[in-house]
Scaffold this motif. Structure first.
Motif, PDB file in Angstrom:
ATOM      1  N   SER A  36       0.715  -1.250   0.101  1.00 62.01           N
ATOM      2  CA  SER A  36       0.062  -0.166   0.115  1.00 62.01           C
ATOM      3  C   SER A  36       0.470   0.746   0.023  1.00 62.01           C
ATOM      4  CB  SER A  36      -1.121  -0.189   1.460  1.00 62.01           C
ATOM      5  OG  SER A  36      -1.512   1.382   1.539  1.00 62.01           O
ATOM      6  N   HIS A  37       0.175   2.602  -0.875  1.00 60.02           N
ATOM      7  CA  HIS A  37       1.033   3.468  -0.457  1.00 60.02           C
ATOM      8  C   HIS A  37       0.551   4.652   0.301  1.00 60.02           C
ATOM      9  CE1 HIS A  37       1.752   1.929  -4.603  1.00 60.02           C
ATOM     10  NE2 HIS A  37       3.031   3.195  -4.812  1.00 60.02           N
ATOM     11  N   GLY A  38      -0.847   4.096   0.689  1.00 64.26           N
ATOM     12  CA  GLY A  38      -1.765   5.031   1.659  1.00 64.26           C
ATOM     13  C   GLY A  38      -2.473   6.231   0.829  1.00 64.26           C
ATOM     14  N   THR A  39      -2.796   5.864  -0.759  1.00 63.95           N
ATOM     15  CA  THR A  39      -3.701   7.331  -1.205  1.00 63.95           C
ATOM     16  C   THR A  39      -5.320   6.322  -0.388  1.00 63.95           C
ATOM     17  OG1 THR A  39      -3.782   5.391  -2.854  1.00 63.95           O
ATOM     18  CG2 THR A  39      -2.017   6.711  -2.611  1.00 63.95           C
ATOM     19  N   GLU A  40      -5.746   7.016  -1.408  1.00 58.10           N
ATOM     20  CA  GLU A  40      -7.145   7.029  -0.976  1.00 58.10           C
ATOM     21  C   GLU A  40      -8.044   5.745  -1.320  1.00 58.10           C
ATOM     22  OE1 GLU A  40     -11.048  10.445  -1.716  1.00 58.10           O
ATOM     23  OE2 GLU A  40      -9.415  10.452  -2.146  1.00 58.10           O
ATOM     24  N   MET A  41      -7.315   5.544  -2.566  1.00 59.20           N
ATOM     25  CA  MET A  41      -8.025   4.313  -2.684  1.00 59.20           C
ATOM     26  C   MET A  41      -6.600   3.102  -3.067  1.00 59.20           C
ATOM     27  SD  MET A  41     -10.144   2.147  -5.577  1.00 59.20           S
ATOM     28  CE  MET A  41      -7.943   2.651  -6.479  1.00 59.20           C
ATOM     29  N   GLU A  42      -6.260   1.844  -2.722  1.00 60.57           N
ATOM     30  CA  GLU A  42      -5.832   0.972  -3.316  1.00 60.57           C
ATOM     31  C   GLU A  42      -6.261  -0.325  -3.083  1.00 60.57           C
ATOM     32  OE1 GLU A  42      -1.773   1.509  -2.364  1.00 60.57           O
ATOM     33  OE2 GLU A  42      -2.362   3.284  -1.757  1.00 60.57           O
ATOM     34  N   GLY A  43      -5.665  -0.906  -5.062  1.00 62.43           N
ATOM     35  CA  GLY A  43      -6.472  -1.967  -5.244  1.00 62.43           C
ATOM     36  C   GLY A  43      -5.625  -3.175  -5.698  1.00 62.43           C
ATOM     37  N   SER A  62     -10.451  -3.468  -3.130  1.00 61.89           N
ATOM     38  CA  SER A  62      -9.265  -2.407  -2.841  1.00 61.89           C
ATOM     39  C   SER A  62      -9.933  -1.401  -0.684  1.00 61.89           C
ATOM     40  CB  SER A  62     -10.264  -1.256  -3.442  1.00 61.89           C
ATOM     41  OG  SER A  62     -11.376  -0.916  -3.322  1.00 61.89           O
ATOM     42  N   VAL A  63      -8.603  -1.066  -0.476  1.00 58.97           N
ATOM     43  CA  VAL A  63      -9.116  -0.698   0.412  1.00 58.97           C
ATOM     44  C   VAL A  63      -9.208   1.256   0.231  1.00 58.97           C
ATOM     45  CG1 VAL A  63      -7.400  -0.470   2.448  1.00 58.97           C
ATOM     46  CG2 VAL A  63      -7.207  -2.322   1.855  1.00 58.97           C
ATOM     47  N   ASN A  64     -10.050   1.500   1.335  1.00 59.51           N
ATOM     48  CA  ASN A  64     -10.086   2.864   1.016  1.00 59.51           C
ATOM     49  C   ASN A  64      -9.853   3.471   1.825  1.00 59.51           C
ATOM     50  OD1 ASN A  64     -10.988   1.739  -2.067  1.00 59.51           O
ATOM     51  ND2 ASN A  64     -13.121   0.821  -0.352  1.00 59.51           N
ATOM     52  N   ARG A  65      -9.553   4.582   2.544  1.00 62.34           N
ATOM     53  CA  ARG A  65      -9.321   5.806   3.542  1.00 62.34           C
ATOM     54  C   ARG A  65     -10.575   6.245   3.609  1.00 62.34           C
ATOM     55  NH1 ARG A  65      -4.811   9.274   2.420  1.00 62.34           N
ATOM     56  NH2 ARG A  65      -4.912   9.548   4.384  1.00 62.34           N
ATOM     57  N   HIS A  66     -11.069   6.141   5.200  1.00 65.08           N
ATOM     58  CA  HIS A  66     -12.480   7.440   5.078  1.00 65.08           C
ATOM     59  C   HIS A  66     -11.943   8.400   6.735  1.00 65.08           C
ATOM     60  CE1 HIS A  66     -16.579   8.565   6.380  1.00 65.08           C
ATOM     61  NE2 HIS A  66     -16.970   8.709   4.919  1.00 65.08           N
ATOM     62  N   PRO A  67     -12.272   8.877   6.894  1.00 67.77           N
ATOM     63  CA  PRO A  67     -12.120   9.548   7.836  1.00 67.77           C
ATOM     64  C   PRO A  67     -12.658   9.045   9.023  1.00 67.77           C
ATOM     65  CG  PRO A  67     -13.046  10.980   6.792  1.00 67.77           C
ATOM     66  CD  PRO A  67     -12.971   9.596   6.113  1.00 67.77           C
ATOM     67  N   ASP A  68     -14.091   8.147   9.208  1.00 69.13           N
ATOM     68  CA  ASP A  68     -14.621   7.097  10.139  1.00 69.13           C
ATOM     69  C   ASP A  68     -13.998   5.605   9.983  1.00 69.13           C
ATOM     70  OD1 ASP A  68     -16.192   9.176  11.025  1.00 69.13           O
ATOM     71  OD2 ASP A  68     -18.016   8.218   9.125  1.00 69.13           O
ATOM     72  N   GLY A  69     -12.200   5.768   9.112  1.00 72.84           N
ATOM     73  CA  GLY A  69     -11.866   4.510   9.237  1.00 72.84           C
ATOM     74  C   GLY A  69     -11.686   3.531   7.754  1.00 72.84           C
ATOM     75  N   TRP A 190      -4.067   1.910  -7.955  1.00 68.15           N
ATOM     76  CA  TRP A 190      -4.413   3.268  -6.755  1.00 68.15           C
ATOM     77  C   TRP A 190      -4.707   4.772  -7.037  1.00 68.15           C
ATOM     78  CZ3 TRP A 190       0.167   0.494  -8.626  1.00 68.15           C
ATOM     79  CH2 TRP A 190       0.942   1.637  -8.234  1.00 68.15           C
ATOM     80  N   GLY A 191      -4.520   5.559  -5.791  1.00 66.26           N
ATOM     81  CA  GLY A 191      -5.071   6.465  -6.521  1.00 66.26           C
ATOM     82  C   GLY A 191      -6.080   7.710  -6.066  1.00 66.26           C
ATOM     83  N   ALA A 192      -6.326   8.318  -6.088  1.00 69.96           N
ATOM     84  CA  ALA A 192      -8.333   8.827  -5.365  1.00 69.96           C
ATOM     85  C   ALA A 192      -8.611   7.964  -5.523  1.00 69.96           C
ATOM     86  CB  ALA A 192      -7.821  10.437  -6.216  1.00 69.96           C
ATOM     87  N   GLY A 193      -8.997   7.027  -6.478  1.00 70.69           N
ATOM     88  CA  GLY A 193     -10.097   6.792  -7.109  1.00 70.69           C
ATOM     89  C   GLY A 193      -9.982   6.388  -8.480  1.00 70.69           C
ATOM     90  N   PHE A 194     -11.183   5.617  -9.174  1.00 70.67           N
ATOM     91  CA  PHE A 194     -11.350   4.734 -10.426  1.00 70.67           C
ATOM     92  C   PHE A 194     -11.141   6.076 -11.323  1.00 70.67           C
ATOM     93  CE2 PHE A 194     -10.959   1.157  -8.634  1.00 70.67           C
ATOM     94  CZ  PHE A 194     -11.059   0.530 -10.353  1.00 70.67           C
TER      95      PHE A 194
END
Length: 333
Positions: A36-43, A62-69, A190-194
């Protein structure tokens, strides 16, 4: 101090800089894009085929970042049969130092993935696969070529395993598919999303030829710059050919056809994909800030792809795969 100790000190000092650089989405030359790079979306994406039975298995996470986890998008698709299962899962984690991904906390809805194994339980599907004999990516830059090292792009792509073998089982309903050294392909995005729109294809069942083909394209964004780009990767035995911008790569996608032409001074690659023989599987696309998936990815698991490769004008490969993956998708702007 010994030379090896000095190299260890230099490598240790560089690690924080490399991690900070990777968090922009970019990779250093000869880096490892798979963790993982730690971006908003890691697929991560796995595709295996068994030509003798005509079976195809596709899995994605894909592991997706969100303020709630962090949360995960998980899906499995099977051919023949038109089976698709997908879910949005809590409890997602992807390591940044090694390839280790986990998602889900319920026994009947979870994923565990590493370099050599994939386990998924999802809505009645139980998948347990072991991987061996990988053909790993050999080049300094990733699948996107020079753009793999450009920070803050909206999307990055990397076909990190251009061949390998998968052994194990996929159980669903009353059926069990057993695989012994099925052909395997794996990739990352990966990146900000699709992006707002994209297209993709992959094939490796060209008879007895040791060949793997992958292409990926979409709307690339960097600040005010918006441009459709396509990259092509072809492995011919031990040789990997990558053609990406700024080299000219033309693509024409629509009406169930994928046509790509890629050129360098040395190579000319032509791809012609046909997905008109059967309806596509509909796969989920994550919207990380909204913590939900949308059904916006249309993938033919067993399309037809013709590939020709010329080197200095001389034909070095010409073949057709009847178990190609062909995809097109879009999301709200």
């Amino acid at each position: 101090m010994t030379a090896s100790y000095l190299r260890w000190i230099a490598a240790s000092a560089a690690k924080p800089l490399v991690h900070a650089y990777r968090r922009t989405g970019a990779d250093v030359p000869f880096g490892d894009p798979v963790p993982s790079h730690g971006t908003e979306m890691e697929g991560w994406f796995w595709r295996l085929t068994d030509a003798a039975s005509g079976r195809v298995v596709v899995a994605l996470c894909s592991v997706n970042r969100h303020p709630d986890g962090d949360w995960a998008t998980l899906a499995v698709a099977l051919h023949p049969g038109g089976v698709v299962r997908s879910a949005a899962l809590d409890g997602a984690h992807a390591a940044s130092s090694t390839f280790s991904v986990h998602a889900g906390t319920a026994p009947d809805c979870r994923l565990a993935a590493s370099t050599d194994r994939l386990q998924i339980d999802l809505d009645g599907i139980h998948l347990d696969l072991h991987f061996a004999d990988p053909f790993n990516w050999p080049k300094a830059f990733g699948g996107g070529g020079f753009f793999s090292s450009v920070p803050f792009l909206n999307q990055y792509w990397h076909p990190y395993r251009l061949g390998g073998k998968a052994t194990g089982t996929v159980e669903f309903g009353r059926d069990t598919w057993s695989f012994s050294e099925a052909r395997l392909y794996t990739e990352r995005n990966w990146g900000a999303g699709f992006p707002e729109r994209w297209w993709w294809g992959q094939a490796h069942d060209f008879g007895d030829a040791d060949v793997s083909v992958a292409f990926s394209g979409g709307l690339l964004q960097l600040g005010p710059i918006r441009r459709d780009v396509t990259g092509v990767v072809v492995r011919l035995g031990d040789r990997v050919i990558r053609v990406t911008p700024p080299a000219p790569v033309r693509s024409d996608i629509g009406d169930g056809r994928w046509t790509v032409s890629a050129r360098t001074p040395r190579y000319h690659i032509e791809l012609d994909g046909d997905g008109t023989r059967a309806d596509p599987h509909v796969l989920p696309v994550p919207l990380p800030p909204q913590r939900r998936n949308i059904d916006a990815d249309f993938e033919h698991l067993a399309g037809r792809l013709h590939c020709s490769v010329r080197e200095y004008g001389r034909l070095v490969f010409d073949g057709t795969c009847e178990l190609a993956g062909l995809e097109i998708g879009s999301r709200p702007a």
